[in-house]
Scaffold this motif. Structure first.
Motif, PDB file in Angstrom:
ATOM      1  N   UNK A 199       0.985  -1.163   0.226  1.00 50.11           N
ATOM      2  CA  UNK A 199       0.152  -0.252   0.074  1.00 50.11           C
ATOM      3  C   UNK A 199       0.912   1.089   0.359  1.00 50.11           C
ATOM      4  N   UNK A 200       2.265   0.984   0.493  1.00 46.79           N
ATOM      5  CA  UNK A 200       3.013   2.149   0.927  1.00 46.79           C
ATOM      6  C   UNK A 200       2.931   2.679  -0.383  1.00 46.79           C
ATOM      7  N   UNK A 201       3.796   1.349  -1.386  1.00 45.36           N
ATOM      8  CA  UNK A 201       4.509   1.909  -2.906  1.00 45.36           C
ATOM      9  C   UNK A 201       3.944   2.667  -3.800  1.00 45.36           C
ATOM     10  N   UNK A 202       2.506   3.611  -2.928  1.00 43.48           N
ATOM     11  CA  UNK A 202       1.943   4.015  -4.070  1.00 43.48           C
ATOM     12  C   UNK A 202       2.498   5.846  -3.601  1.00 43.48           C
ATOM     13  N   UNK A 203       2.534   5.956  -2.885  1.00 45.49           N
ATOM     14  CA  UNK A 203       2.468   6.967  -1.175  1.00 45.49           C
ATOM     15  C   UNK A 203       3.078   7.997  -2.045  1.00 45.49           C
ATOM     16  N   UNK A 204       3.261   9.504  -1.971  1.00 44.74           N
ATOM     17  CA  UNK A 204       4.696  10.736  -3.019  1.00 44.74           C
ATOM     18  C   UNK A 204       5.602  10.378  -1.837  1.00 44.74           C
ATOM     19  N   UNK A 205       6.123  10.165  -0.941  1.00 48.54           N
ATOM     20  CA  UNK A 205       7.364   9.893  -0.566  1.00 48.54           C
ATOM     21  C   UNK A 205       8.417   8.971  -1.209  1.00 48.54           C
ATOM     22  N   UNK A 206       7.603   7.492  -1.607  1.00 44.06           N
ATOM     23  CA  UNK A 206       7.458   6.483  -2.047  1.00 44.06           C
ATOM     24  C   UNK A 206       8.275   7.208  -3.998  1.00 44.06           C
ATOM     25  N   UNK A 207       7.514   7.960  -4.074  1.00 41.16           N
ATOM     26  CA  UNK A 207       7.571   7.814  -5.044  1.00 41.16           C
ATOM     27  C   UNK A 207       8.196   9.247  -5.956  1.00 41.16           C
TER      28      UNK A 207
END
Length: 326
Positions: free
Chosen positions: A214-222
């Protein structure tokens, strides 16, 4: 920061008071029940009944009875079990606690290391046969009852294959204190550790994998990917750190629940004289003082663990700290 900590400490004291009053009311202030006869046991002599009545103040108002009980439990620590020939229950629990702590701490290390490894690998290889295989293994671990797995393990290691090179090192059921024989302590607990950890490995690995995906699509990951960081570094440094908030929350409550006696089935199956087994014996003989003491012991651990987890939230997540100050 100090005000939220003090507020949480006050809530902890209030919750412990509420639990102690509720437990006392259930066991000793139920209308129509005579706590004197229940503590003294069946066919108790009139002298014993009179002694119990005076010792616990059952001929006095309920608030006084509650105060006497709490004093015996937490201050003088001379709460006695008449079902066990006057044995004091607090020293019994203190004697059993290291066994439970040894069991739960070892199992916690096993399930933490294995579940983080499984969850990270499954998230990194999302959608592949490795991901599906690890999650299927986790589901199998959740589905297997701990008492059944323990009995099967005992059957294999203690009976059928005990004389083989594979399991000849396994000692008989029971506990060996670390202070007496560290190697024997490890050998006696390594199988119970693994058995107790199986279910939690399944739960924690699946939760961690879901959070990382789920976190892979968060802004900080991008943003991290846009900076050119390697996928491994992004997953471990940015994703895992954030996903550990849920992990820590689950861990704190599960660990406290197990230390408080939740490892009962594992202790009974492997003959470990811990708090869980003590609670099982108290329930079998309806030993009210011992039941109340073990329930309070469990409640104290769960409430303190909940407070520790909340304080860790304040340190890990600034949003929680800011929200608590509003």
């Amino acid at each position: 920061m100090l005000i939220p900590l003090l507020r949480r400490l006050g809530q902890t004291v209030f919750v412990l008071f509420g639990i102690s009053a509720l437990v006392f009311a259930v066991f000793f202030a139920t209308p129509g029940a005579d706590p004197t006869a229940r503590i003294a046991g069946r066919n108790a002599a009139p002298q014993t009944l009179e002694k119990v009545r005076k010792e616990y103040g059952f001929d006095r108002p309920l608030p006084v009875q509650y105060a006497i009980m709490m004093k015996k439990l937490f201050i003088t620590r001379d709460l006695a079990s008449y079902a066990d020939r006057g044995e004091r229950v607090v020293p019994e629990i203190i004697h059993a606690a290291p066994v439970t702590l040894s069991l739960v701490c070892g199992a916690a290390i096993v399930w933490t290391v294995v579940s983080i490894t499984m969850g990270v690998i499954a998230a990194a290889l999302k959608g592949t046969w490795v991901d599906r295989g690890l999650m299927a293994l986790g589901l199998v671990g959740i589905s297997i009852p701990v008492f059944w797995l323990g009995q099967v393990t005992n059957l294999i290691t203690q009976n059928r294959y005990h004389d083989t090179w594979l399991f000849s090192w396994v000692p008989g059921p029971g506990y060996i204190p670390f202070s007496e024989d560290p190697t024997g302590w490890f050998k006696a607990l390594v199988i119970p550790w693994c058995v107790l950890a199986v279910m939690f490995i399944g739960i924690y690995s699946r939760v961690l994998r879901a959070d990382l995906v789920a976190l892979s699509g968060e802004d900080f990951m991008r943003t991290a990917r846009a900076k050119g960081l390697s996928p491994t570094r992004i997953l471990l440094r940015h994703g895992l750190r954030t996903a550990m908030i849920t992990f820590v929350s689950l861990f704190g409550m599960d660990f406290a629940q197990l230390v408080g006696g939740g490892a009962l089935l594992t202790e009974v199956v492997f003959g470990l004289p811990g708090v869980g087994r003590l609670t099982y014996q108290a329930l079998s003989s309806m030993d009210l003082p011992l039941i109340m003491a073990t329930v309070m012991y469990s409640a104290v651990f769960v409430v303190i663990a909940s407070a520790v987890v909340d304080m860790l939230y304040l340190l890990l997540d600034p949003r929680v700290r800011d929200g608590s100050q509003k």
